[in-house]
Design a protein around this motif. Structure first.
Motif, PDB file in Angstrom:
ATOM      1  N   LEU A  10       0.825  -1.210   0.000  1.00 58.64           N
ATOM      2  CA  LEU A  10       0.000   0.000   0.000  1.00 58.64           C
ATOM      3  C   LEU A  10       0.859   1.261   0.000  1.00 58.64           C
ATOM      4  CD1 LEU A  10      -2.893  -0.926   2.456  1.00 58.64           C
ATOM      5  CD2 LEU A  10      -3.115  -0.395   0.028  1.00 58.64           C
ATOM      6  N   ALA A  11       2.010   1.175   0.678  1.00 54.22           N
ATOM      7  CA  ALA A  11       2.898   2.334   0.710  1.00 54.22           C
ATOM      8  C   ALA A  11       3.388   2.715  -0.680  1.00 54.22           C
ATOM      9  CB  ALA A  11       4.086   2.065   1.626  1.00 54.22           C
ATOM     10  N   THR A  12       3.470   1.743  -1.575  1.00 50.59           N
ATOM     11  CA  THR A  12       3.979   2.017  -2.927  1.00 50.59           C
ATOM     12  C   THR A  12       2.955   2.725  -3.806  1.00 50.59           C
ATOM     13  OG1 THR A  12       3.265  -0.098  -3.911  1.00 50.59           O
ATOM     14  CG2 THR A  12       5.392  -0.072  -2.768  1.00 50.59           C
ATOM     15  N   ILE A  13       1.667   2.704  -3.444  1.00 46.78           N
ATOM     16  CA  ILE A  13       0.641   3.328  -4.288  1.00 46.78           C
ATOM     17  C   ILE A  13       0.050   4.592  -3.663  1.00 46.78           C
ATOM     18  CG2 ILE A  13       0.059   1.120  -5.376  1.00 46.78           C
ATOM     19  CD1 ILE A  13      -2.470   1.057  -3.629  1.00 46.78           C
ATOM     20  N   LYS A  14       0.525   4.974  -2.488  1.00 52.26           N
ATOM     21  CA  LYS A  14      -0.044   6.134  -1.793  1.00 52.26           C
ATOM     22  C   LYS A  14       0.045   7.397  -2.628  1.00 52.26           C
ATOM     23  CE  LYS A  14       0.459   8.879   2.424  1.00 52.26           C
ATOM     24  NZ  LYS A  14       1.179   9.024   3.715  1.00 52.26           N
ATOM     25  N   ASP A  15       1.178   7.633  -3.285  1.00 52.81           N
ATOM     26  CA  ASP A  15       1.390   8.879  -4.023  1.00 52.81           C
ATOM     27  C   ASP A  15       0.495   8.989  -5.244  1.00 52.81           C
ATOM     28  OD1 ASP A  15       3.270   9.624  -2.186  1.00 52.81           O
ATOM     29  OD2 ASP A  15       4.990   8.983  -3.392  1.00 52.81           O
ATOM     30  N   ASP A  16      -0.123   7.891  -5.668  1.00 54.83           N
ATOM     31  CA  ASP A  16      -1.007   7.914  -6.833  1.00 54.83           C
ATOM     32  C   ASP A  16      -2.451   8.237  -6.458  1.00 54.83           C
ATOM     33  OD1 ASP A  16       1.117   7.160  -8.470  1.00 54.83           O
ATOM     34  OD2 ASP A  16       0.747   5.028  -8.130  1.00 54.83           O
ATOM     35  N   MET A  17      -2.709   8.407  -5.171  1.00 48.67           N
ATOM     36  CA  MET A  17      -4.078   8.632  -4.706  1.00 48.67           C
ATOM     37  C   MET A  17      -4.316  10.105  -4.419  1.00 48.67           C
ATOM     38  SD  MET A  17      -4.565   5.412  -2.125  1.00 48.67           S
ATOM     39  CE  MET A  17      -4.515   3.723  -2.733  1.00 48.67           C
ATOM     40  N   GLN A  18      -5.595  10.491  -4.427  1.00 43.98           N
ATOM     41  CA  GLN A  18      -5.965  11.864  -4.155  1.00 43.98           C
ATOM     42  C   GLN A  18      -7.148  11.906  -3.199  1.00 43.98           C
ATOM     43  OE1 GLN A  18      -6.718  13.742  -7.927  1.00 43.98           O
ATOM     44  NE2 GLN A  18      -4.551  13.865  -8.476  1.00 43.98           N
ATOM     45  N   ALA A  19      -7.276  13.034  -2.508  1.00 45.76           N
ATOM     46  CA  ALA A  19      -8.443  13.384  -1.700  1.00 45.76           C
ATOM     47  C   ALA A  19      -8.933  12.227  -0.845  1.00 45.76           C
ATOM     48  CB  ALA A  19      -9.550  13.908  -2.613  1.00 45.76           C
ATOM     49  N   HIS A  20     -10.199  11.825  -1.038  1.00 48.10           N
ATOM     50  CA  HIS A  20     -10.813  10.851  -0.145  1.00 48.10           C
ATOM     51  C   HIS A  20     -10.134   9.488  -0.245  1.00 48.10           C
ATOM     52  CE1 HIS A  20     -13.926   9.566   2.580  1.00 48.10           C
ATOM     53  NE2 HIS A  20     -14.196   8.537   1.814  1.00 48.10           N
ATOM     54  N   ASP A  21      -9.624   9.132  -1.421  1.00 53.42           N
ATOM     55  CA  ASP A  21      -8.925   7.846  -1.554  1.00 53.42           C
ATOM     56  C   ASP A  21      -7.675   7.809  -0.677  1.00 53.42           C
ATOM     57  OD1 ASP A  21     -10.764   6.780  -3.289  1.00 53.42           O
ATOM     58  OD2 ASP A  21      -9.677   7.377  -5.099  1.00 53.42           O
ATOM     59  N   ARG A  22      -6.985   8.926  -0.568  1.00 50.78           N
ATOM     60  CA  ARG A  22      -5.800   8.978   0.288  1.00 50.78           C
ATOM     61  C   ARG A  22      -6.194   8.795   1.761  1.00 50.78           C
ATOM     62  NH1 ARG A  22      -0.397  11.222  -0.117  1.00 50.78           N
ATOM     63  NH2 ARG A  22      -0.822  11.606  -2.312  1.00 50.78           N
ATOM     64  N   PHE A  23      -7.335   9.379   2.142  1.00 48.18           N
ATOM     65  CA  PHE A  23      -7.829   9.197   3.499  1.00 48.18           C
ATOM     66  C   PHE A  23      -8.165   7.726   3.748  1.00 48.18           C
ATOM     67  CE2 PHE A  23     -11.610   8.935   6.278  1.00 48.18           C
ATOM     68  CZ  PHE A  23     -11.052   9.402   7.455  1.00 48.18           C
ATOM     69  N   GLN A  24      -8.847   7.096   2.793  1.00 47.80           N
ATOM     70  CA  GLN A  24      -9.190   5.687   2.937  1.00 47.80           C
ATOM     71  C   GLN A  24      -7.938   4.807   2.971  1.00 47.80           C
ATOM     72  OE1 GLN A  24     -12.183   4.257   3.495  1.00 47.80           O
ATOM     73  NE2 GLN A  24     -13.029   6.306   3.670  1.00 47.80           N
ATOM     74  N   HIS A  25      -6.906   5.220   2.254  1.00 47.35           N
ATOM     75  CA  HIS A  25      -5.627   4.512   2.289  1.00 47.35           C
ATOM     76  C   HIS A  25      -5.081   4.508   3.711  1.00 47.35           C
ATOM     77  CE1 HIS A  25      -1.183   4.374   2.080  1.00 47.35           C
ATOM     78  NE2 HIS A  25      -1.341   3.594   1.025  1.00 47.35           N
ATOM     79  N   ALA A  26      -5.135   5.666   4.382  1.00 43.90           N
ATOM     80  CA  ALA A  26      -4.644   5.755   5.758  1.00 43.90           C
ATOM     81  C   ALA A  26      -5.475   4.870   6.687  1.00 43.90           C
ATOM     82  CB  ALA A  26      -4.684   7.202   6.232  1.00 43.90           C
ATOM     83  N   VAL A  27      -6.789   4.840   6.478  1.00 41.66           N
ATOM     84  CA  VAL A  27      -7.653   3.994   7.299  1.00 41.66           C
ATOM     85  C   VAL A  27      -7.322   2.524   7.081  1.00 41.66           C
ATOM     86  CG1 VAL A  27     -10.040   3.316   7.763  1.00 41.66           C
ATOM     87  CG2 VAL A  27      -9.503   5.714   7.329  1.00 41.66           C
ATOM     88  N   ALA A  28      -7.102   2.140   5.818  1.00 45.47           N
ATOM     89  CA  ALA A  28      -6.752   0.750   5.508  1.00 45.47           C
ATOM     90  C   ALA A  28      -5.434   0.359   6.173  1.00 45.47           C
ATOM     91  CB  ALA A  28      -6.666   0.558   3.995  1.00 45.47           C
ATOM     92  N   CYS A  29      -4.473   1.271   6.159  1.00 40.68           N
ATOM     93  CA  CYS A  29      -3.194   0.981   6.823  1.00 40.68           C
ATOM     94  C   CYS A  29      -3.393   0.798   8.324  1.00 40.68           C
ATOM     95  CB  CYS A  29      -2.201   2.107   6.543  1.00 40.68           C
ATOM     96  SG  CYS A  29      -1.596   2.152   4.833  1.00 40.68           S
ATOM     97  N   ASN A  30      -4.249   1.619   8.932  1.00 34.56           N
ATOM     98  CA  ASN A  30      -4.543   1.447  10.353  1.00 34.56           C
ATOM     99  C   ASN A  30      -5.160   0.082  10.623  1.00 34.56           C
ATOM    100  OD1 ASN A  30      -3.613   3.980  11.034  1.00 34.56           O
ATOM    101  ND2 ASN A  30      -5.618   4.954  10.967  1.00 34.56           N
ATOM    102  N   ALA A  31      -6.072  -0.329   9.743  1.00 35.03           N
ATOM    103  CA  ALA A  31      -6.745  -1.622   9.926  1.00 35.03           C
ATOM    104  C   ALA A  31      -5.754  -2.774   9.849  1.00 35.03           C
ATOM    105  CB  ALA A  31      -7.835  -1.791   8.873  1.00 35.03           C
ATOM    106  N   LEU A  32      -4.876  -2.728   8.867  1.00 31.01           N
ATOM    107  CA  LEU A  32      -3.890  -3.798   8.727  1.00 31.01           C
ATOM    108  C   LEU A  32      -2.882  -3.777   9.877  1.00 31.01           C
ATOM    109  CD1 LEU A  32      -3.300  -3.541   4.887  1.00 31.01           C
ATOM    110  CD2 LEU A  32      -4.302  -5.497   6.084  1.00 31.01           C
ATOM    111  N   GLY A  33      -2.552  -2.591  10.365  1.00 30.01           N
ATOM    112  CA  GLY A  33      -1.657  -2.498  11.510  1.00 30.01           C
ATOM    113  C   GLY A  33      -2.252  -3.150  12.748  1.00 30.01           C
TER     114      GLY A  33
END
Length: 450
Positions: free
Chosen positions: A361-384
């Motif tokens: 997921l860390a490798t695709i973060k820079d390709d995301m924008q706005a709400h998708d970037r927020f959801q990316h952070a939530v997904a990382c929290n969930a996996l953590g």
């Protein structure tokens, strides 16, 4: 979001905007955050507007106050001098957008990290106290008839019912409910409460307050409830050391509020509501899992918020022990029971698999924008959470018999139970939210560890 073919939200907005003489929207963008409502930003006629709506009609079916009434509360607050947004129109069924309203965008940021880093925190704190006092000045005659009025004892009974529906097996929450039943204050003359007045729901720019947002929980009740809610540890974010909204001291906050409102802040009532709303938010977090399971909101964020219950349990225990166990002898807590439980295994454990997905997921973060970037952070929290829980012993935070005993009898200065509750709280937050600022404070306080 815009393109050659308008999406349903753009089409609905065009209908709603035409009703107030405005042109169709451009630049429609989903905003991040929002625990219950969606927010969308767009432009029309050279200015920015905000659409605020429910994710589904089922999600708000049991709301005590309609969106039309919420909009009326916002307008009444704005008329009283509160830095509230101007509501332009309330959505109609024919708009096809569900339930909500459209309002003018205000300048500034709601990002707590950015606000807490601004120069002039003391100014923002004074202005927040001023706006809260103005909210509390509104009378029943100024507001819609369906604005709810809190009955303190009924509110506790409702929380206890929520606790039972969630399994009734979290001892720290049970202890908090018992304390509330034993210490509930007499009701005072009710004032309008914003209901969610905290960092994250205010806007600021250049060291000044520029807006008060998210009025869906407005109700009549004790003014100390509003004062206390924003001072909970969870809403102070990285500034645990600043107990008033993460911006400053309680003395300064209360003084500014008293100067504007003419009321005197009662510290004991403030403390009661600090504990009450901590229990309220703990159960609100638990309820998010139920909401997801039942399907009214299947967002990833809902699942992850449910795991923030442990933050509130930690905060609640630290609040309660100030009073309950202040005379008990203190000894460092032994945390050996929450150490790692695995040494070596030949195949990848599921926590390691979660970590591998995190790395990807860390490798695709820079390709995301706005709400998708927020959801990316939530997904990382969930996996953590998955990765950490798979590796740790936990002193179980689920204990129905202990919860029942605490609900019925409370505690009788039992240091062994205290240590069990501390271990429950520490171990769970270490898994769910290891960067939670209060965790470091609790570890230092209870174990002597830095």
């Amino acid at each position: 979001m815009s393109g050659d073919v308008p999406n349903p939200i753009e089409l609905g907005l065009a209908r709603a905007l035409a009703r107030v003489g405005l042109s169709a929207s451009t630049g429609l963008t989903r905003l991040t955050g929002g625990a219950t409502m969606e927010s969308w930003r767009f432009a029309t006629g050279g200015e920015d507007l905000i659409l605020r709506r429910a994710p589904s009609l089922a999600f708000i079916a049991n709301r005590p106050m309609s969106h039309a009434s919420e909009a009326a509360v916002i307008e009444a607050a704005r008329a009283a001098g509160v830095t509230a947004p101007e509501v332009l129109t309330v959505l109609q069924e024919s708009d096809g957008l569900g339930s909500g309203f459209i309002m003018r965008a205000l300048p500034g940021t709601s990002n707590p990290k950015d606000i807490l880093a601004m120069d002039g925190a003391d100014t923002i704190l004074r202005e927040a106290a001023r706006d809260l006092a103005r909210i509390h000045s509104l009378s029943r005659e100024d507001l819609p008839a369906d604005a709810p009025v809190m009955d303190y004892r009924a509110a506790i009974a409702d929380l206890r019912q929520q606790f039972e529906e969630a399994g009734g097996d979290r001892p720290i929450i049970a202890l908090g409910l018992k304390w509330m039943e034993d210490n509930c204050p007499d009701e005072c003359a009710p004032v309008l409460n914003h209901g969610d007045y905290r960092m994250g729901n205010i806007l600021a720019k250049d060291g000044h307050l520029t807006g008060v947002l998210d009025w869906e929980l407005a109700h009549f009740g004790d003014p100390h409830e509003d004062l206390a809610f924003g001072c909970m540890a969870v809403w102070r974010f990285a500034r645990y050391d600043r107990p008033a909204l993460g911006l400053g001291s309680l003395d300064d906050y209360f003084a500014a509020y008293e100067a504007e409102s003419g009321r005197t802040v009662d510290r004991e009532r403030f403390r009661y509501w600090l504990i009450h709303r901590t229990v309220w938010w703990a159960l609100g977090c638990l309820k998010c899992a139920k909401t997801w399971r039942e399907g009214s909101d299947r967002s990833l964020e809902r699942v992850v918020i449910s795991r923030r219950t442990s933050e509130q349990e930690l905060d609640l225990l630290m609040l309660l022990e100030e009073e309950i166990w202040q005379e008990l002898p203190r000894k460092p807590l032994d945390t050996s029971l929450i150490q790692r439980k695995f040494s070596t295994l030949s195949e990848a454990r599921f926590g390691e698999i979660a970590t591998a997905v995190l790395d990807w997921l860390a490798t695709i973060k820079d390709d995301m924008q706005a709400h998708d970037r927020f959801q990316h952070a939530v997904a990382c929290n969930a996996l953590g959470i998955i990765a950490r829980e798979s590796e740790a012993y936990l002193v179980s935070p689920w204990n129905r018999s202990l919860s029942d005993a605490l609900l019925k009898y409370g505690l009788h200065d039992d240091p062994e139970i205290l240590d069990d509750l501390r271990l429950m709280a520490l171990g769970k937050v270490m898994v769910d939210s290891p960067k939670y600022p209060a965790l470091a404070v609790a570890r230092k306080k209870w174990t002597g560890e830095d």
